[in-house]
Write a protein that holds these residues in place. Structure first.
Motif, PDB file in Angstrom:
ATOM      1  N   GLY A  99       0.783  -1.228   0.000  1.00  0.00           N
ATOM      2  CA  GLY A  99       0.000   0.000   0.000  1.00  0.00           C
ATOM      3  C   GLY A  99       0.809   1.268   0.000  1.00  0.00           C
ATOM      4  N   TRP A 100       2.129   1.155  -0.015  1.00  0.00           N
ATOM      5  CA  TRP A 100       2.950   2.360   0.131  1.00  0.00           C
ATOM      6  C   TRP A 100       2.756   3.322  -1.033  1.00  0.00           C
ATOM      7  CZ3 TRP A 100       8.225   3.149  -2.118  1.00  0.00           C
ATOM      8  CH2 TRP A 100       8.481   2.282  -3.175  1.00  0.00           C
ATOM      9  N   THR A 102       0.188   3.518  -3.232  1.00  0.00           N
ATOM     10  CA  THR A 102      -1.188   4.010  -3.267  1.00  0.00           C
ATOM     11  C   THR A 102      -1.416   5.093  -2.218  1.00  0.00           C
ATOM     12  OG1 THR A 102      -1.986   1.873  -4.063  1.00  0.00           O
ATOM     13  CG2 THR A 102      -3.608   3.353  -3.066  1.00  0.00           C
ATOM     14  N   ASN A 103      -0.918   4.889  -1.019  1.00  0.00           N
ATOM     15  CA  ASN A 103      -1.138   5.858   0.052  1.00  0.00           C
ATOM     16  C   ASN A 103      -0.386   7.163  -0.199  1.00  0.00           C
ATOM     17  OD1 ASN A 103      -2.718   3.949   1.242  1.00  0.00           O
ATOM     18  ND2 ASN A 103      -1.372   3.549   2.973  1.00  0.00           N
ATOM     19  N   THR A 106      -2.370   8.938  -2.957  1.00  0.00           N
ATOM     20  CA  THR A 106      -3.604   9.515  -2.408  1.00  0.00           C
ATOM     21  C   THR A 106      -3.309  10.772  -1.601  1.00  0.00           C
ATOM     22  OG1 THR A 106      -4.658   7.336  -2.314  1.00  0.00           O
ATOM     23  CG2 THR A 106      -5.580   9.067  -0.906  1.00  0.00           C
ATOM     24  N   ALA A 107      -2.239  10.749  -0.829  1.00  0.00           N
ATOM     25  CA  ALA A 107      -1.874  11.927  -0.042  1.00  0.00           C
ATOM     26  C   ALA A 107      -1.551  13.108  -0.944  1.00  0.00           C
ATOM     27  CB  ALA A 107      -0.685  11.607   0.858  1.00  0.00           C
ATOM     28  N   THR A 110      -4.892  14.330  -2.413  1.00  0.00           N
ATOM     29  CA  THR A 110      -5.789  14.918  -1.401  1.00  0.00           C
ATOM     30  C   THR A 110      -5.329  16.296  -0.969  1.00  0.00           C
ATOM     31  OG1 THR A 110      -6.375  12.708  -0.577  1.00  0.00           O
ATOM     32  CG2 THR A 110      -6.780  14.593   0.892  1.00  0.00           C
ATOM     33  N   PRO A 118       7.077   9.836   3.668  1.00  0.00           N
ATOM     34  CA  PRO A 118       6.547   8.846   4.614  1.00  0.00           C
ATOM     35  C   PRO A 118       7.178   9.051   5.983  1.00  0.00           C
ATOM     36  CG  PRO A 118       8.319   7.876   3.361  1.00  0.00           C
ATOM     37  CD  PRO A 118       8.165   9.291   2.845  1.00  0.00           C
ATOM     38  N   GLU A 222       3.014  11.878   5.348  1.00  0.00           N
ATOM     39  CA  GLU A 222       1.930  10.893   5.298  1.00  0.00           C
ATOM     40  C   GLU A 222       2.237   9.755   6.278  1.00  0.00           C
ATOM     41  OE1 GLU A 222      -1.028   8.921   5.342  1.00  0.00           O
ATOM     42  OE2 GLU A 222      -1.198  10.754   4.113  1.00  0.00           O
ATOM     43  N   SER A 224       0.604   7.179   7.246  1.00  0.00           N
ATOM     44  CA  SER A 224       0.146   5.818   6.961  1.00  0.00           C
ATOM     45  C   SER A 224       1.199   4.990   6.241  1.00  0.00           C
ATOM     46  CB  SER A 224      -1.137   5.862   6.120  1.00  0.00           C
ATOM     47  OG  SER A 224      -0.875   6.341   4.810  1.00  0.00           O
ATOM     48  N   VAL A 225       2.277   5.640   5.783  1.00  0.00           N
ATOM     49  CA  VAL A 225       3.356   4.937   5.076  1.00  0.00           C
ATOM     50  C   VAL A 225       4.599   4.948   5.957  1.00  0.00           C
ATOM     51  CG1 VAL A 225       4.761   4.817   2.996  1.00  0.00           C
ATOM     52  CG2 VAL A 225       2.391   5.660   2.864  1.00  0.00           C
TER      53      VAL A 225
END
Length: 340
Positions: A99-100, A102-103, A106-107, A110, A118, A222, A224-225
């Motif tokens: 998911g790295w 994709t996240n 997305t960041a 957004t 990350p 971000e 989430s990464v």
């Protein structure tokens, strides 16, 4: 199948011992469609052959030179092959999770970010629990009482426990990326002129981040990464690159360039500490020599403790410059910087 919006660009940090497992981590965590450009600057033969096999098997672009490359030089080579909206740069000693990409994508979408960082972890081996190395920081010049100063204060203390820190982190603007891994809009990077190849050893990421923001770009963290880079000694066959990468010549040239670019006195951004940082990294390259010599006579043990960094670095640097000259790839700026 939709087209990939991101090109992953892999370059060497300072050694090759983790290159193949790191790449396997990237491939496993990045399902198709994917675009990947790998710049291999002078890796040892076993690594070179493994990378060649993986390039055929996984259909990515492998750019090989038989001489060593400064990291920013390698990044610019990779950038020339990027045709996607985003570029994702990563060093060859970094490990990632599902998911790295994709996240990070997305960041960027957004927040309208020019670049995304990350959370960076650090570990001594793939089996060790990573600690937080970097989770956002300032990168700005401020006017002090007597001089202009560089502020690179971190948002989170280095070596923090990720289980304690990560739950409280939120996406936010930050002042810098680290070059271990970062996501960036290709058009903004091209407009910036790519990476400054005069920054060869230290503060390359700070210089890049400040230039990007000076041009109106924004950088977001971000959380989430989480990526992990591995530290350690180079393999015996690659110690010459470690010595060159952190050589006194490349370090001093980078410090002069940074000071000139941002109108700073070297002491205003801790040049002495950065010089020591490079020296400590050089020491990793000939640490095995010390253990062998240490088993000899007391006289030779005293000799091993007195091996000067500059002597070892000069030998490797001169040898590499001769190799570059024979290949027609010598960089006059590097040679001149060493001779000053």
């Amino acid at each position: 199948m939709p087209e990939a919006r991101t090109t992953i660009c892999v370059v060497a940090r300072d050694k090759f011992v983790h290159a193949v497992p790191s790449l396997c981590s990237v491939l496993a965590a990045t399902p198709p469609p994917r675009r990947l450009v790998y710049v291999d600057g002078g890796s040892p033969e076993p690594v070179r052959d493994a990378l060649t096999r993986l390039a055929v098997e996984h259909d990515f672009t492998l750019l090989r030179t038989d001489h060593y490359l400064a990291p920013n030089e390698a990044r610019n080579l990779a950038l020339g092959h990027v045709e996607t909206e985003y570029a994702l740069f990563i060093d060859n000693d970094v490990f990632v999770a599902d998911g790295w990409v994709t996240n990070l994508e997305t960041a960027a979408d957004t927040h309208g970010a020019t670049a995304v960082a990350p959370v960076y972890g650090i570990a001594s081996s793939a089996l060790e629990q990573a600690r937080v190395h970097h989770a956002g920081a300032y990168a700005r010049v401020i006017d002090g009482t007597n001089a202009r100063l560089l502020d690179t204060t971190r948002f989170v203390a280095e070596d923090a426990d990720p289980d304690t820190v990560l739950p409280d982190l939120v996406a936010r603007e930050t002042g810098q990326v680290e070059f271990h891994c970062f996501y960036v809009r290709t058009d903004a990077l091209v407009a910036l002129g790519g990476f400054d190849e005069n920054m060869m050893a230290v503060h390359e990421h700070v210089d890049f981040s400040m230039r990007l923001r000076e041009q109106g770009g924004t950088i977001w963290l971000e959380p989430s990464v989480f990526v992990t880079y591995l530290v350690g000694d180079p393999a015996w066959s690659e110690r010459s690159y470690q010595l060159l990468r952190w050589s006194q010549g490349w370090t001093e040239a980078s410090l002069r360039r940074f000071a000139a670019t941002w109108d700073l006195d070297p002491e205003a951004f801790g040049a002495g500490g950065l010089t020591q940082f490079s020296a400590a990294n050089r020491a990793k390259a000939y640490r095995p020599y010390r253990s062998v010599i240490g088993r000899l006579s007391a006289r030779r043990r005293r000799l091993s403790r007195s091996i000067p960094d500059r002597t070892v670095g000069t030998i490797v640097y001169r040898r590499e410059e001769r190799r570059r000259a024979r290949g027609g790839a010598v960089r006059v700026a590097h040679r001149a910087a060493w001779d000053r």
